[in-house]
Design a protein around this motif. Structure first.
Motif, short mmCIF file in Angstrom:
data_model
loop_
_atom_site.label_atom_id
_atom_site.label_comp_id
_atom_site.label_asym_id
_atom_site.label_seq_id
_atom_site.Cartn_x
_atom_site.Cartn_y
_atom_site.Cartn_z
N THR A 163 0.83 -1.20 0.00
CA THR A 163 0.00 0.00 0.00
C THR A 163 0.86 1.25 0.00
O THR A 163 1.89 1.30 0.67
N MET A 164 0.43 2.24 -0.75
CA MET A 164 1.07 3.55 -0.75
C MET A 164 0.10 4.55 -0.14
O MET A 164 -1.12 4.39 -0.27
N TYR A 165 0.65 5.57 0.49
CA TYR A 165 -0.18 6.57 1.16
C TYR A 165 0.18 7.99 0.71
O TYR A 165 1.30 8.25 0.27
N LEU A 166 -0.77 8.87 0.88
CA LEU A 166 -0.52 10.30 0.71
C LEU A 166 -1.21 11.01 1.86
O LEU A 166 -2.44 11.07 1.92
N GLN A 167 -0.41 11.50 2.78
CA GLN A 167 -0.93 12.29 3.88
C GLN A 167 -1.02 13.74 3.43
O GLN A 167 -0.01 14.33 3.06
N MET A 168 -2.22 14.28 3.47
CA MET A 168 -2.45 15.64 2.97
C MET A 168 -2.92 16.51 4.13
O MET A 168 -4.01 16.29 4.68
N ASN A 169 -2.10 17.47 4.50
CA ASN A 169 -2.43 18.40 5.58
C ASN A 169 -2.62 19.80 5.03
O ASN A 169 -2.20 20.11 3.91
N LEU A 170 -3.26 20.64 5.82
CA LEU A 170 -3.47 22.05 5.44
C LEU A 170 -4.04 22.16 4.03
O LEU A 170 -3.54 22.93 3.21
N LEU A 171 -5.07 21.41 3.79
CA LEU A 171 -5.65 21.38 2.44
C LEU A 171 -6.21 22.73 2.04
O LEU A 171 -6.72 23.49 2.87
#
Length: 124
Positions: free
Chosen positions: A78-86
């Protein structure tokens, strides 16, 4: 049969976070370079982040620098993308891509396998 499936999209407010996941099956995960792309309505698909086969090299587009983080877990393929301060400009369909081709990471022909995408909507 290779499957690449994104999940984790949704609708959020400006400044909130989301974590996208890309689950793969049917391919040798550790042999594939991985990336996230996104496409806003009416615009071309663009690269967001990449990670190499071992996770030792990774990077993000300047537009998401210091806000997004890419990672991968070989135990779960699995690969992830943590997205903050959208931000509203992050709105679009996010695609997971896997490949072994040559070229810079934003070269879309580098990737053989693509998911169907997951929608991210950020409202102000």
């Amino acid at each position: 049969q290779v499957q690449v499936v994104e999940s984790g999209g949704g609708s959020v407010q400006t400044g909130e976070s989301l974590r996208l996941s890309c689950t793969t099956s049917g391919l040798t995960f550790n042999e594939h370079y991985m990336a996230w792309f996104r496409q806003a309505e009416g615009k071309e698909r663009e690269g967001v982040a990449y990670i190499d086969q071992t996770g030792g090299q990774r990077g993000v587009d300047v537009s998401v620098k210091d806000r997004f983080t890419i990672s991968r877990d070989s135990r779960t393929n699995t690969m992830y993308l943590q997205m903050n301060l959208l931000k509203p400009e992050d709105t679009g369909v996010y695609y997971c891509a896997a490949g072994k081709g040559s070229g810079i990471w934003t070269y879309q022909q580098k990737y053989t396998y693509w998911g169907q995408g997951t929608q991210v909507t950020v409202s102000s």
